[in-house]
Design a protein around this motif. Structure first.
Motif, short mmCIF file in Angstrom:
data_model
loop_
_atom_site.label_atom_id
_atom_site.label_comp_id
_atom_site.label_asym_id
_atom_site.label_seq_id
_atom_site.Cartn_x
_atom_site.Cartn_y
_atom_site.Cartn_z
N THR A 52 6.43 40.65 88.34
CA THR A 52 6.70 40.29 86.91
C THR A 52 6.18 38.78 86.58
N HIS A 53 6.35 37.79 87.66
CA HIS A 53 6.05 36.57 87.51
C HIS A 53 6.28 35.64 88.80
N SER A 54 5.87 34.41 88.84
CA SER A 54 6.06 33.92 90.18
C SER A 54 7.26 33.02 90.67
N HIS A 55 8.45 33.19 89.83
CA HIS A 55 9.50 32.58 90.28
C HIS A 55 9.98 32.93 91.63
N PHE A 56 10.71 31.97 92.22
CA PHE A 56 10.98 32.25 93.58
C PHE A 56 11.97 33.24 93.86
N ASP A 57 12.86 33.84 92.94
CA ASP A 57 13.85 34.71 93.01
C ASP A 57 13.38 36.24 92.76
N HIS A 58 12.08 36.14 92.42
CA HIS A 58 11.10 37.32 92.01
C HIS A 58 10.11 37.74 93.13
N ILE A 59 9.68 36.80 93.88
CA ILE A 59 8.60 37.16 95.02
C ILE A 59 9.44 36.69 96.41
N GLY A 147 6.36 33.55 77.64
CA GLY A 147 7.40 32.64 77.01
C GLY A 147 8.61 32.29 78.15
N HIS A 148 8.88 33.36 79.00
CA HIS A 148 9.80 32.92 80.14
C HIS A 148 8.63 31.97 81.21
N THR A 149 7.62 32.41 81.36
CA THR A 149 6.53 31.68 82.16
C THR A 149 5.17 31.84 81.32
N SER A 166 12.13 42.60 83.03
CA SER A 166 12.59 41.48 83.80
C SER A 166 13.11 40.37 82.82
N GLU A 167 12.66 39.04 82.92
CA GLU A 167 13.15 38.07 82.00
C GLU A 167 12.35 38.04 80.63
N ALA A 168 11.73 38.91 80.29
CA ALA A 168 11.02 39.11 79.08
C ALA A 168 12.42 39.57 77.83
ZN LIG Z 1 12.12 33.84 86.22
#
Ligand SMILES: [Zn+2]
Length: 291
Positions: A52-59, A147-149, A166-168
């Motif tokens: 969903t996005h490249s934040h550390f807790d998702h990859i 919006g989140h990223t 996810s965080e959308a």
């Molecule tokens: Zn995130």
């Protein structure tokens, strides 16, 4: 559809002729994800991992998955791919995953995978609006939801009315508190919520802690919209009160929003970092010249 690993930082697994993973959680939980996926798939292998996005807790476990299943195709947005290629971003993801692993160890939240986060490349760049046919009766639509990223994509499986948002959408925190997740742009985040609200969703997968089914799915999307607007009013009030001082507005918001909430909740340092970003986003929005 399965939640694999800790529901706080889940990997989602959609089983089928070609099983699909969504997001790759924290590096520290790598072995829990592996065990959970293998428990369901046995000797079969996942075909895709959609990020969903490249934040550390998702990859966090993505590179491990790729080594385990070399045929696995890792998919994400073009911006996500660009971030993953930046040495500074890789260093940040490595540091944050290391910190998270230390915290998990201290709190004894299960066995910790000790190896550091490892960088990886995307195999597939997804395009907003694209629909990918995965197997008969399973396709994945890519929904641009910034919006989140700025690199954020939500994924929708129309045949099963599953939305990996996810965080959308807001995170459902302890005590039922809804944490709005706009970090880079408030208006883009609201637009994104309105975009996904148009989908017919029966299973809504959040970024952390919760999956909503049936009527609760639409309800959570609407409540995310309202929670974001409520947060905007609160942050604006404190920014005006504190004459634009972001740090002091953040302290006020923490006292109102985070302090009274029961544990378990987001650790203070991560909460403060995200809150600073949210308030900064709103401050920029307030100071934007209107024409
Ligand atoms: Zn995130």
């Amino acid at each position: 559809m399965y939640v694999v690993g800790s529901s706080a930082t889940p990997v989602y697994l959609l089983d089928g002729p070609k099983p699909i993973l969504f997001d790759a959680g924290l590096t520290a939980f790598t072995l829990q994800y592996e065990a959970g996926i293998k428990e369901i798939l046995k000797t079969r292998e996942p075909s895709y991992l959609f990020l969903t996005h490249s934040h550390f807790d998702h990859i966090g476990a993505a590179s491990y998955f790729k080594k385990l299943w070399p045929e696995l195709k890792i998919a994400g947005s073009e911006k996500c791919g660009e971030i993953l290629a930046k040495p500074n971003a890789v260093k940040l993801m490595t540091d944050l995953n290391y910190e998270a692993a230390r915290g998990i160890k201290e709190m004894c939240l299960g066995p910790v995978y000790e190896s550091p986060f490892e960088p990886f490349e995307l195999d597939v760049i997804v395009q907003p609006g694209q629909t990918m046919d995965i197997s008969s009766g399973v396709s994945v639509s890519v929904i641009n939801t910034p919006g989140h990223t700025w690199d954020f994509m939500a994924y929708y499986i129309p045949e099963q009315k599953i939305l990996v948002a996810s965080e959308a959408v807001a995170t459902y925190e302890s005590g039922g508190y809804l944490q709005p997740e706009f970090l880079v742009d408030f208006d883009a985040y609201l637009d994104s919520i309105q975009t996904i609200e148009k989908l017919d969703t029966d299973i809504l997968c959040g970024g952390h802690h919760a999956v909503f089914t049936g009527a609760d799915a639409a309800k959570h999307i609407r409540r995310s919209f309202n929670a974001a607007n409520h947060y905007l009013s609160m942050a604006q009030k404190f920014l005006i009160q504190e004459k634009g001082d972001i740090d002091r507005a953040v302290a006020q918001i923490k006292a109102e929003e985070w302090d009274p909430r029961p544990w378990p909740k987001q650790p203070e340092s991560a909460y403060l970092l995200n809150t600073w970003q949210r308030v900064n986003t709103i401050s920029r929005r307030m100071n934007k010249p209107h024409e």
